[in-house]
Design a protein around this motif. Structure first.
Motif, PDB file in Angstrom:
ATOM      1  N   THR A 275      24.187 -28.028  68.314  1.00  0.00           N
ATOM      2  CA  THR A 275      23.170 -27.073  68.755  1.00  0.00           C
ATOM      3  C   THR A 275      23.778 -26.013  69.656  1.00  0.00           C
ATOM      4  OG1 THR A 275      21.472 -28.775  68.628  1.00  0.00           O
ATOM      5  CG2 THR A 275      20.973 -26.838  69.965  1.00  0.00           C
ATOM      6  N   LEU A 276      24.623 -26.415  70.578  1.00  0.00           N
ATOM      7  CA  LEU A 276      25.252 -25.449  71.481  1.00  0.00           C
ATOM      8  C   LEU A 276      26.173 -24.502  70.721  1.00  0.00           C
ATOM      9  CD1 LEU A 276      26.055 -27.665  74.579  1.00  0.00           C
ATOM     10  CD2 LEU A 276      24.278 -25.918  74.356  1.00  0.00           C
ATOM     11  N   GLU A 277      26.900 -25.019  69.746  1.00  0.00           N
ATOM     12  CA  GLU A 277      27.775 -24.166  68.960  1.00  0.00           C
ATOM     13  C   GLU A 277      26.957 -23.156  68.164  1.00  0.00           C
ATOM     14  OE1 GLU A 277      31.079 -24.403  65.400  1.00  0.00           O
ATOM     15  OE2 GLU A 277      30.598 -26.197  66.541  1.00  0.00           O
TER      16      GLU A 277
ATOM     17  N   ARG B 128      24.022 -21.988  69.015  1.00  0.00           N
ATOM     18  CA  ARG B 128      23.462 -21.011  69.955  1.00  0.00           C
ATOM     19  C   ARG B 128      24.516 -20.023  70.435  1.00  0.00           C
ATOM     20  NH1 ARG B 128      18.463 -22.023  72.925  1.00  0.00           N
ATOM     21  NH2 ARG B 128      19.482 -20.627  74.371  1.00  0.00           N
ATOM     22  N   ASP B 129      25.757 -20.456  70.523  1.00  0.00           N
ATOM     23  CA  ASP B 129      26.835 -19.559  70.941  1.00  0.00           C
ATOM     24  C   ASP B 129      27.133 -18.517  69.880  1.00  0.00           C
ATOM     25  OD1 ASP B 129      27.361 -20.427  73.462  1.00  0.00           O
ATOM     26  OD2 ASP B 129      29.024 -21.723  72.893  1.00  0.00           O
TER      27      ASP B 129
END
Length: 61
Positions: free
Chosen positions: A35-37, A39-40
């Motif tokens: 998820t963080l990847e 969003r980045d």
């Protein structure tokens, strides 16, 4: 089925809980990192499915 190491019942259950909770934590951590990847924006250009928008039901008619 025999065991290599003889453990009492409590130790066996504790070991099973440890293994299961470690697996669940690894799975959850993988989901968080994905998820963080996303969003980045890293890798967004490589996967065209991330840019596909479904038209709203109002526009279909």
């Amino acid at each position: 089925m025999g065991s290599v190491v003889d453990l009492d019942r409590i130790s066996t259950m504790a070991l099973q809980v440890l293994v299961l909770s470690t697996g669940f934590a690894a799975y959850a951590f993988g989901g968080i990192m994905a998820t963080l990847e996303h969003r980045d924006g890293e890798g967004a250009a490589e996967d065209p499915r991330l840019h596909v928008l479904t038209p709203s039901p109002r526009k279909r008619r």
